[in-house]
Design a protein around this motif. Structure first.
Motif, short mmCIF file in Angstrom:
data_model
loop_
_atom_site.label_atom_id
_atom_site.label_comp_id
_atom_site.label_asym_id
_atom_site.label_seq_id
_atom_site.Cartn_x
_atom_site.Cartn_y
_atom_site.Cartn_z
N ARG A 125 0.77 -1.39 -0.01
CA ARG A 125 0.06 0.12 0.05
C ARG A 125 1.08 1.23 0.04
O ARG A 125 1.78 1.46 0.86
CB ARG A 125 -0.71 0.17 1.06
N ASN A 142 1.47 4.91 1.14
CA ASN A 142 0.92 5.52 2.33
C ASN A 142 1.16 7.12 1.90
O ASN A 142 0.20 7.92 2.08
CB ASN A 142 1.75 5.51 3.41
N GLU A 172 -0.55 10.08 -10.86
CA GLU A 172 -1.75 9.05 -10.95
C GLU A 172 -1.35 7.89 -12.10
O GLU A 172 -2.00 7.05 -11.78
CB GLU A 172 -2.85 9.91 -11.84
N THR A 178 1.08 5.34 -9.88
CA THR A 178 0.50 4.93 -8.67
C THR A 178 -0.73 4.10 -9.10
O THR A 178 -1.47 3.09 -8.36
CB THR A 178 -0.06 6.04 -7.50
N GLY A 216 -3.68 5.49 -9.13
CA GLY A 216 -4.66 6.24 -8.14
C GLY A 216 -5.40 7.49 -8.53
O GLY A 216 -4.46 8.13 -9.50
N GLU A 250 -7.87 8.45 -3.73
CA GLU A 250 -8.97 7.78 -3.15
C GLU A 250 -8.67 6.75 -2.30
O GLU A 250 -9.37 6.44 -1.52
CB GLU A 250 -9.52 7.22 -4.74
N ASN A 251 -7.49 6.40 -2.30
CA ASN A 251 -6.95 5.03 -1.41
C ASN A 251 -6.55 5.91 -0.10
O ASN A 251 -6.15 5.01 0.75
CB ASN A 251 -6.06 4.34 -2.06
N GLY A 252 -6.61 7.15 0.10
CA GLY A 252 -6.18 7.73 1.23
C GLY A 252 -4.76 8.05 1.39
O GLY A 252 -4.28 8.71 2.32
#
Length: 354
Positions: A148, A150, A195, A198, A200, A240-242
């Motif tokens: 993930r 971070n 973007e 990643t 994301g 969007e995934n934090g």
């Protein structure tokens, strides 16, 4: 299509010369027409390439309408991007265009609506996607090796606009031509690569824009001209995934010729990629016994990179459908939306949803 595909090049500045050089390496295409407002540039490049006198245009419409031109490579200032996109879409001509998509979001919306009603083979050149190291990083993330993500840090620094360089007032400082300053020029690359690598999407942005050098000399008269676009920009993004992204870009970073880089901080380690060495990535990860970390420099083979000129030739000839590794018009539109959101966040001094 049989035989060579005829290419028309619009805009003959420094970046266009690089595109012309790369097109010269591609089998199955030939530059048959040129367009520029400078007669000197048309003569110089036309003579070098052996382009016929009657194929050297000062009108964008004339070149795009030329029946012998099978595809367009456009390398022009931002204020003509929308007109070229629209003309190519209307005439059905394949287009290889530079970023940003347009000067403003309103122009991008018009282009997107037209394109969706009349799609053409089209490639938006976010060029840093093409680099071997950035391609390696995308695969690394896609394969889950970073775990993930971070947070990430992205910067794109140049120094040609620094006070000591005494750079005159060029089109990149002219709001009417460029829209935004370093934000649209360099920041657009940062957003795209973040973007893209990643996988994301940014969902919230906060930002600060600054004009460090408020006046520059008119290159003809020497008189001072007010600069109304940013030459430094920084912004934070929530994905969007934090994950949180921190971005900065400047034309005033002395010692940085063309320094575009990304640090990805994941559960399993940290990955660093930079244009300072486009065939290396630096990977830091924990030792198995938990006693510290290992930092490894990974050499990336050149064939990891992408060749957008080869891709465009295949699309013109109808030999390949769009490769999703290259930016589509929709991705160009999204990039313009992100730029607009950064400006809104700066003006409102608040966090803005994308």
């Amino acid at each position: 299509m049989s035989g060579e595909a005829g290419i028309g090049v619009i805009g003959l500045g420094g970046m266009a010369r690089y595109h012309i050089e790369q097109l010269g390496k591609i089998i199955g295409v030939r530059i048959v027409a040129l367009c520029d407002v400078s007669k000197q540039a048309l003569e110089e490049v036309g003579d070098k390439l052996g382009v016929a006198e009657d194929k050297r245009y000062d009108s964008i419409e004339a070149l795009i309408g030329d029946a012998e031109v099978d595809g367009i490579v456009s390398v022009t200032p931002n204020d003509s991007h929308a007109a070229i996109l629209k003309a190519c879409i209307e005439t059905g001509k394949p287009l290889f265009a530079e970023k940003p998509l347009t000067r403003t979001l309103a122009e991008a919306e018009e282009v997107l609506a037209l394109y969706e009603s009349k799609p053409i083979p089209l490639l938006i050149n976010f060029s840093y996607r093409n680099g071997p190291a950035f391609q390696f990083a995308k695969e690394f993330v896609r394969e889950g090796k970073l775990g993930r993500i971070n947070h990430l840090f992205v910067q794109y620094l140049q120094d040609w606009g620094s006070t000591v360089k005494d750079t005159p007032f060029l089109w990149r400082f002219d709001e009417a031509v460029t829209g935004t300053g370093t934000l649209g020029d360099l920041g657009s690359h940062m957003m795209d690569i973040a973007e893209y690598v990643t996988g994301g999407r940014m969902v919230e942005l906060q930002a600060m824009l600054q004009t460090i050098v408020p006046e520059r000399k008119d290159p003809k008269t020497g008189e001072p001209v007010a600069v109304r676009v940013d030459d430094f920009a920084c912004f934070n993004a929530r994905f969007e995934n934090g994950a949180i992204g921190v971005f900065q870009t400047s034309r005033n970073a002395l010692g940085s010729g063309n320094q575009h880089e990304i640090n990805l901080y994941g559960e399993a380690g940290t990955l660093y990629v930079s244009t300072l060495n486009d065939r290396q990535v630096v990977w830091t990860y924990p030792k198995e016994d938990g006693s510290g970390t290992v930092t490894e420099t990974i050499e990336v083979p050149a064939d990891k990179g992408l060749n957008p000129w080869q891709e465009f030739a295949l699309r013109i000839r109808g030999e390949q459908q769009a490769n999703p590794e290259f930016a589509s018009l929709q991705e160009g539109y999204r990039n313009q939306l992100l730029l607009e959101t950064v400006v809104r966040a700066h003006l409102s001094r608040s966090v803005i949803s994308v």
